[in-house]
Design an enzyme around this catalytic site. Structure first.
Site, mmCIF file in Angstrom:
data_model
loop_
_atom_site.group_PDB
_atom_site.id
_atom_site.type_symbol
_atom_site.label_atom_id
_atom_site.label_comp_id
_atom_site.label_asym_id
_atom_site.label_seq_id
_atom_site.Cartn_x
_atom_site.Cartn_y
_atom_site.Cartn_z
ATOM 1 N N PHE A 209 0.858 -1.186 0.000
ATOM 2 C CA PHE A 209 0.000 0.000 0.000
ATOM 3 C C PHE A 209 0.889 1.227 0.000
ATOM 4 O O PHE A 209 1.672 1.438 0.918
ATOM 5 C CB PHE A 209 -0.940 0.047 1.215
ATOM 6 C CG PHE A 209 -1.853 1.238 1.144
ATOM 7 C CD1 PHE A 209 -3.025 1.183 0.401
ATOM 8 C CD2 PHE A 209 -1.529 2.430 1.770
ATOM 9 C CE1 PHE A 209 -3.857 2.298 0.291
ATOM 10 C CE2 PHE A 209 -2.349 3.551 1.661
ATOM 11 C CZ PHE A 209 -3.519 3.473 0.926
ATOM 12 N N ASP B 228 9.224 2.720 1.885
ATOM 13 C CA ASP B 228 8.054 3.511 2.235
ATOM 14 C C ASP B 228 7.824 3.324 3.732
ATOM 15 O O ASP B 228 7.298 2.308 4.170
ATOM 16 C CB ASP B 228 6.836 3.056 1.420
ATOM 17 C CG ASP B 228 5.580 3.858 1.762
ATOM 18 O OD1 ASP B 228 5.580 4.564 2.800
ATOM 19 O OD2 ASP B 228 4.598 3.769 1.001
ATOM 20 N N LYS C 258 2.478 10.765 7.427
ATOM 21 C CA LYS C 258 1.645 10.472 8.598
ATOM 22 C C LYS C 258 2.137 11.150 9.888
ATOM 23 O O LYS C 258 1.917 12.336 10.060
ATOM 24 C CB LYS C 258 1.496 8.957 8.764
ATOM 25 C CG LYS C 258 0.644 8.381 7.623
ATOM 26 C CD LYS C 258 0.035 7.031 7.896
ATOM 27 C CE LYS C 258 -1.022 6.730 6.846
ATOM 28 N NZ LYS C 258 -0.739 5.585 6.006
HETATM 29 C C1 LIG Z 1 -0.901 5.801 4.523
HETATM 30 C C2 LIG Z 1 0.175 5.312 3.642
HETATM 31 C C3 LIG Z 1 0.456 5.935 2.422
HETATM 32 C C4 LIG Z 1 -0.381 7.068 1.861
HETATM 33 O O1 LIG Z 1 -0.386 8.202 2.648
HETATM 34 P P1 LIG Z 1 -1.526 9.334 2.401
HETATM 35 O O2 LIG Z 1 -1.121 10.443 3.319
HETATM 36 O O3 LIG Z 1 -2.828 8.702 2.768
HETATM 37 O O4 LIG Z 1 -1.472 9.704 0.970
HETATM 38 C C5 LIG Z 1 1.522 5.459 1.685
HETATM 39 N N1 LIG Z 1 2.268 4.431 2.114
HETATM 40 C C6 LIG Z 1 2.017 3.798 3.291
HETATM 41 C C7 LIG Z 1 2.909 2.669 3.720
HETATM 42 C C8 LIG Z 1 0.956 4.199 4.083
HETATM 43 O O5 LIG Z 1 0.688 3.550 5.220
#
Ligand SMILES: *Cc1c(COP(=O)(O)O)cnc(C)c1O
Length: 405
Positions: free
Chosen positions: A138, A223, A252
């Site tokens: 994700f 990520d 985040k």
């Molecule tokens: C939440 C998340 C995203 C996306 O972040 P947004 O601020 O919602 O665009 C990307 N990668 C990971 C691993 C995430 O948990």
């Protein structure tokens, strides 16, 4: 139905399925609904509220800066952005940072950097750059990012998708080796897959990936939007494997639970592919966000939240593993990123979340089978015990109900 819920549903797109609770206030690990009922927040806004709700020092930094200078765009320098970028580079050991707002934008930044690096530095032929990603990943919701996803629901109906991505199984080093070609620009990976259901790869996986990437001149980009900023008991989760990636994406919790703040971090060689006009964001790096991001990092370090997260995470994981319930399939995680997978023969994870809600514990299912426990990092042992007791009651009661029907 509750009139405020009705209003949201009447005027909003139906792209979420919230639990039926209307929150009006938050402080630390707690939130309160519109009837005044208190809950422990075991969700922390998908890990964006690691510092706890309305952290006084962060709110102070936000309000001071909001009254001084909030937003000028990158058309000008400010007295705040450099401080923030320096701090985050020093903490992560990276050379340079490019600020954005949401996680998805920072991931897009990483993808653009990797492709341009492949063409200009690695000399991959025009339009041929490949980026390898994992099943179950994700990385956000833009069309390019969902093009990398293996999740049919994230993609269906949004085609045509962006080409140039290759998916391999997560946790499988041999699959990575097989997938790499002379045109591979980068391997983009989550150190722990959050949205997939808190999937922890085999020990040493990231280290082996890093070695392979180095050998083949492929960028390893982690990520860490969900796993970073202390969540797993390290500033970055890749530290568990002793890995320094070529690129890191953060978001985040970097916004201190107050604002969207994200960055892409990398070495000079990669970041220098960007020249004025290549890429940007109107709000990215604004002084308000830079101030909050800097304060979020300082508070994290000064309040020793990272070591605390490790200790509390170990405690919670150990105690969860002691629970003997036929409803639990598995408990997994690292630090305060924990998933409890529920046996789908009996209940959905949402059923368990709804029952926990009545007990004053808020969480949300990820997919249909996993209950996520990712509280603010400042949660203490007594608060964890409260959650464990509530969970025990819920599981016992829910199991009793199956036996009697
Ligand atoms: C939440 C998340 C995203 C996306 O972040 P947004 O601020 O919602 O665009 C990307 N990668 C990971 C691993 C995430 O948990």
């Amino acid at each position: 139905m509750h009139s405020l819920i009705e209003q949201e549903r009447a005027y909003g797109a139906h792209n979420y399925e919230p639990l039926p609770v209307v929150l009006t206030r938050g402080k630390g690990v707690y939130v309160w609904d519109d009837s005044g009922k208190q809950y422990i927040d075991m969700m922390s806004a998908y890990s964006a509220v690691s510092h706890g709700h309305c952290h006084p020092e962060l709110v102070g930094a936000l309000t001071d800066q909001a009254q001084t200078l909030a937003m000028v765009s990158r058309a000008f320098y400010t007295d705040k952005l450099g401080l923030f970028l320096k701090k985050i580079c020093e903490l992560t050991g990276q050379d340079k940072a490019l600020p954005m707002n949401t996680g998805a934008e920072a991931v897009e930044t990483a993808l653009k950097a990797a492709r341009k690096w492949a063409y200009t530095v690695k000399k991959v032929p025009k339009d041929a750059a490949e980026i390898i990603v994992c099943d179950g990943n994700f990385h956000g919701r833009t069309i390019t990012i969902v093009s990398m996803s293996a999740e049919p629901q994230y993609r269906a109906g949004f085609e045509p998708l962006t080409p140039g991505f290759k998916q391999i199984p997560y946790g499988d080093v041999d699959a990575l080796e097989k997938a790499i070609t002379p045109n591979t620009a980068a391997f983009l990976v989550e150190p722990i897959q959050g949205e997939a259901g808190i999937i922890v790869p085999p020990k040493g996986y990231l280290k082996q990936c890093a070695d392979l990437c180095r050998k083949h001149n492929v960028l390893l980009i982690c990520d860490e939007i969900q796993t970073g900023i202390g969540r797993t008991g390290r500033l970055l989760a890749c530290e568990h494997d002793g890995v320094k990636p070529d690129g890191v994406v953060l978001g985040k919790a970097l916004g201190g639970g107050l604002l969207p703040v994200s960055v892409f971090l990398t070495c000079k060689e990669v970041m220098n592919v960007f020249t004025p006009g290549d890429h940007g964001s109107t709000f990215g790096g604004n002084p308000l966000a830079a101030t909050v991001g800097l304060a979020a990092l300082k508070v994290l370090v000064e309040e020793n939240m990272i070591a605390h997260a490790e200790k509390m995470g170990d405690y919670m994981l150990t105690e969860l593993k002691k629970i003997k319930s036929p409803l639990i399939e598995e408990v997994r995680g690292k630090g305060l990123l924990i998933g409890l997978s529920i046996n789908p023969r009996y209940y959905s994870a949402r059923d368990i979340c709804l029952r926990l809600m009545k007990e004053g514990v808020l969480s949300k299912e990820t997919h249909s089978t996993v209950v996520r426990f990712a509280p603010p990092l400042l949660i203490n042992k007594e608060q964890i015990d409260f959650v464990l007791k509530a969970l025990n009651r819920v599981l016992t009661q829910a199991y009793e109900e199956i036996k009697t029907t």
